[in-house]
Enzyme design. Structure first.
Site, short mmCIF file in Angstrom:
data_model
loop_
_atom_site.label_atom_id
_atom_site.label_comp_id
_atom_site.label_asym_id
_atom_site.label_seq_id
_atom_site.Cartn_x
_atom_site.Cartn_y
_atom_site.Cartn_z
N LYS A 60 0.84 -1.20 0.00
CA LYS A 60 0.00 0.00 0.00
C LYS A 60 0.87 1.25 0.00
CE LYS A 60 -2.41 -2.44 -0.68
NZ LYS A 60 -2.37 -3.91 -0.70
N VAL A 283 1.51 -16.49 -8.61
CA VAL A 283 0.53 -17.49 -9.02
C VAL A 283 -0.18 -18.12 -7.82
CG1 VAL A 283 1.67 -18.04 -11.20
CG2 VAL A 283 2.33 -19.29 -9.14
N ARG A 285 -0.47 -18.60 -3.28
CA ARG A 285 0.34 -18.93 -2.10
C ARG A 285 -0.15 -20.26 -1.53
NH1 ARG A 285 3.23 -14.64 -0.23
NH2 ARG A 285 3.24 -15.40 1.90
N HIS A 457 -24.27 14.45 1.08
CA HIS A 457 -24.05 14.96 -0.28
C HIS A 457 -23.10 16.14 -0.21
CE1 HIS A 457 -24.78 16.14 -4.40
NE2 HIS A 457 -24.88 17.39 -3.95
P1 NAD Z 1 -4.17 -15.16 -6.63
O1 NAD Z 1 -4.74 -16.48 -6.34
O2 NAD Z 1 -4.92 -13.92 -6.31
O3 NAD Z 1 -3.82 -15.06 -8.21
C1 NAD Z 1 -2.98 -15.98 -8.87
C2 NAD Z 1 -3.30 -15.91 -10.35
O4 NAD Z 1 -2.29 -16.65 -11.03
C3 NAD Z 1 -4.63 -16.56 -10.72
O5 NAD Z 1 -5.35 -15.67 -11.54
C4 NAD Z 1 -4.22 -17.83 -11.45
O6 NAD Z 1 -5.14 -18.21 -12.44
C5 NAD Z 1 -2.88 -17.43 -12.05
N1 NAD Z 1 -1.97 -18.54 -12.33
C6 NAD Z 1 -1.74 -19.64 -11.57
N2 NAD Z 1 -0.79 -20.41 -12.15
C7 NAD Z 1 -0.42 -19.78 -13.29
C8 NAD Z 1 0.53 -20.06 -14.32
N3 NAD Z 1 1.30 -21.17 -14.28
N4 NAD Z 1 0.66 -19.19 -15.35
C9 NAD Z 1 -0.12 -18.07 -15.39
N5 NAD Z 1 -1.03 -17.76 -14.45
C10 NAD Z 1 -1.17 -18.59 -13.41
O7 NAD Z 1 -2.72 -15.18 -5.95
P2 NAD Z 1 -1.67 -14.03 -5.68
O8 NAD Z 1 -1.95 -12.82 -6.49
O9 NAD Z 1 -0.34 -14.68 -5.79
O10 NAD Z 1 -1.95 -13.68 -4.16
C11 NAD Z 1 -1.76 -14.68 -3.15
C12 NAD Z 1 -2.76 -14.52 -2.04
O11 NAD Z 1 -2.51 -13.32 -1.33
C13 NAD Z 1 -4.17 -14.48 -2.55
O12 NAD Z 1 -4.94 -15.42 -1.84
C14 NAD Z 1 -4.61 -13.10 -2.28
O13 NAD Z 1 -5.99 -13.04 -1.89
C15 NAD Z 1 -3.72 -12.62 -1.15
N6 NAD Z 1 -3.50 -11.18 -1.31
C16 NAD Z 1 -4.53 -10.34 -1.01
C17 NAD Z 1 -4.38 -8.99 -1.22
C18 NAD Z 1 -5.53 -8.08 -0.93
O14 NAD Z 1 -6.44 -8.48 -0.21
N7 NAD Z 1 -5.58 -6.88 -1.49
C19 NAD Z 1 -3.20 -8.46 -1.74
C20 NAD Z 1 -2.18 -9.36 -2.05
C21 NAD Z 1 -2.35 -10.71 -1.83
#
Ligand code: NAD
Length: 480
Positions: A60, A283, A285, A457
């Site tokens: 952030k 991809v 966690r 508003h």
């Molecule tokens: P994510 O699950 O949000 O997204 C991973 C993406 O990678 C998916 O769209 C998936 O289809 C894609 N993917 C998977 N394997 C792939 C491949 N081999 N080639 C191409 N695409 C592929 O995971 P993230 O972005 O790594 O985040 C991890 C976790 O951390 C998530 O659960 C997320 O909710 C959390 N997080 C939350 C926030 C927030 O709340 N703002 C911010 C950061 C992370």
């Protein structure tokens, strides 16, 4: 000889789920220890977990810095404000981020002190009968035991076998928070939350960003209309998002300053390859359980490698609980907060509970994306009759005055009872606005309740008011 210490509650992990559990248990009069192995950038122990050290908080900080820089270059002109030759000093930006991280990780240490939670700095393993062995950073070992142990070990980035992290050129979220300069070209594998947020940071600072997403649909977890609007806005910003892209190789080429990555992938246009200066792999966690559970602990993992728990976060082993990213459910810090508090309260004999139906989601892109509850598709699939009302930010005076007209709010309500079943938002400050939906749903409120609540508003929240009125086709500021 290891020292032996007895507690009421031992928490393994001082991330969002763990520190909430520890502090709440201490508030309820328990003698609490909390163990964490993590070190900060300065090599000293740092509490707060992924969220505070290398996740929510530092990202952030960078999102805000990059947004200011982007607005200075691209938006301020419309206000009549010009600044020639705008520059970003990446070192200063990263330094500001590190200072914020230090403030907050240090804050957890102070909260532990104030609540008499005893911190241990080292790696903990759970053995039978709630015995916990901690290998401390100074090499010594300490053995603790307690009536209750709460596992809150968090999660680690998933590594792709053909794109191993080297911390420099191929990185996860940790590396992408610490680039020393703006990469000319950045590729991201995964158009999920991390890929979109950190891709946005470096794009706004001037990198050419290509995001390779394996799935054919963009942001499949979000409401389809929200995902479409977000995709359109990201395209306008120049984020190059390739869907249905199957990456097969990521090869480092060149040496030292010249290091680059050649990425091979296949999409609807056939075999392709791009060469970039940095690659962020985001991809997903997985639960961080390596070394956490001794063979005799009795705690089981499910098929996804998460710690098996029931609806009360109990592992089935007497006095052993697990919360946060290492168990089922969304990997969100605030889901971990609530589970940590609920378990501490259950241990104290109180009715701790987490309502999974009202956990908000937020993606801190520009525009922001947020939702709570069911999507239209989920309601259709479940055969639930519903009505939808939506309203655009472009018709809201405050949003237009702020030069943030993109996006909309959509409210889904049950067709017969009018009870709010979901709220989907894309637009300015929706990370804050989504909580009107959370509150309404938590109190089993209706779209009519929201429509009859007086909203100030001019304010962005009026978009919610108008969307609620639109559910019954009585929005004032648009044709119904
Ligand atoms: P994510 O699950 O949000 O997204 C991973 C993406 O990678 C998916 O769209 C998936 O289809 C894609 N993917 C998977 N394997 C792939 C491949 N081999 N080639 C191409 N695409 C592929 O995971 P993230 O972005 O790594 O985040 C991890 C976790 O951390 C998530 O659960 C997320 O909710 C959390 N997080 C939350 C926030 C927030 O709340 N703002 C911010 C950061 C992370």
């Amino acid at each position: 000889m290891s020292e032996q210490t007895q507690f009421d509650v031992i928490v393994i992990g001082a991330g969002p789920a763990g520190y909430h559990a520890a502090i709440r248990a201490a508030q309820l009069g328990r003698k609490v220890a909390c163990i964490d192995a993590a070190l900060g950038k300065d090599g000293k122990p740092a509490l707060g977990g992924t969220c505070l050290r290398v996740g929510c908080i530092p990202s952030k900080a960078l999102l805000d810095s990059s947004r200011q820089f982007h607005n200075l270059q691209h938006l301020f002109g419309e206000h009549g404000i010009t600044a020639n030759d705008a520059k970003i000093d990446v070192g200063t930006m990263i330094g500001r981020k590190d200072k914020i991280v230090k403030q907050f990780t240090g804050g957890i240490e102070m909260l532990f002190k104030a609540n008499k939670v005893k911190p241990y700095f080292g790696f903990a393993t759970l053995h039978a009968n709630r015995r916990v062995v901690v290998k401390q950073h100074d090499g010594s070992e300490v053995e603790l035991s307690a009536a209750n142990v709460i596992l809150a070990a968090g999660s680690d980035s998933i590594e792709l076998p053909f794109a191993k992290f080297d911390g420099e050129t191929i990185v996860d979220n940790v590396g992408a928070l610490d680039f020393t300069q703006v990469p000319k070209r950045l590729a991201v594998i995964g158009a999920g939350v991390i890929g979109l947020e950190l891709g946005s940071v470096w794009k706004r600072l001037g990198a050419e960003v290509t995001i390779l997403e394996a799935m054919p649909d963009f942001l499949a977890a979000a409401d389809a209309e929200v995902a479409r609007t977000a995709a359109r806005e990201f395209k306008k910003q120049g984020l190059d998002i390739r869907l249905g892209a199957k990456v097969s190789a990521a090869e480092i080429i060149g040496k030292d300053q010249e290091r680059q990555v050649r990425i091979s992938f296949q999409d609807k246009f056939g075999e392709q390859s791009i060469t970039v200066d940095k690659l962020l792999v985001a991809v997903g966690r997985r639960a961080a359980t390596r070394g956490l559970l001794a063979e005799d602990s009795g705690v089981k993992l499910n098929e996804r490698g998460q710690i098996e728990v029931d609806e009360h976060c109990h592992t089935g082993v007497d006095g052993v609980w697990a919360v946060g990213d290492c168990v089922r459910g969304p990997m969100l810090a605030h889901k971990g907060f609530e589970e940590g508090i609920a378990v501490a309260e259950l241990i104290a004999g109180l009715p701790g509970h987490v309502n999974f139906d009202t956990i908000p989601w937020v993606i801190y892109t520009e525009p922001e994306i947020a939702w709570v509850g069911k999507t239209e598709q989920q309601l259709k699939d479940a055969g639930v009759p519903y009505k939808a009302g939506s309203f655009p930010f472009a018709a809201n005076g405050r949003a237009v005055a702020m030069l943030e007209p993109a996006g909309f709010v959509k409210i889904l309500a049950h067709a017969e009872t009018d009870r709010v079943l979901g709220m989907h938002l894309v637009g300015a400050n929706v990370s804050e606005l989504v909580h009107e939906g959370v509150l309404t749903m938590e109190f089993s409120g209706s779209a009519d309740d929201l429509a009859r609540i007086c909203h100030a508003h001019p304010s962005l929240s009026e978009v919610i008011h108008d969307a609620a009125m639109a559910v019954d086709k009585r929005a004032i500021h648009k044709a119904n």
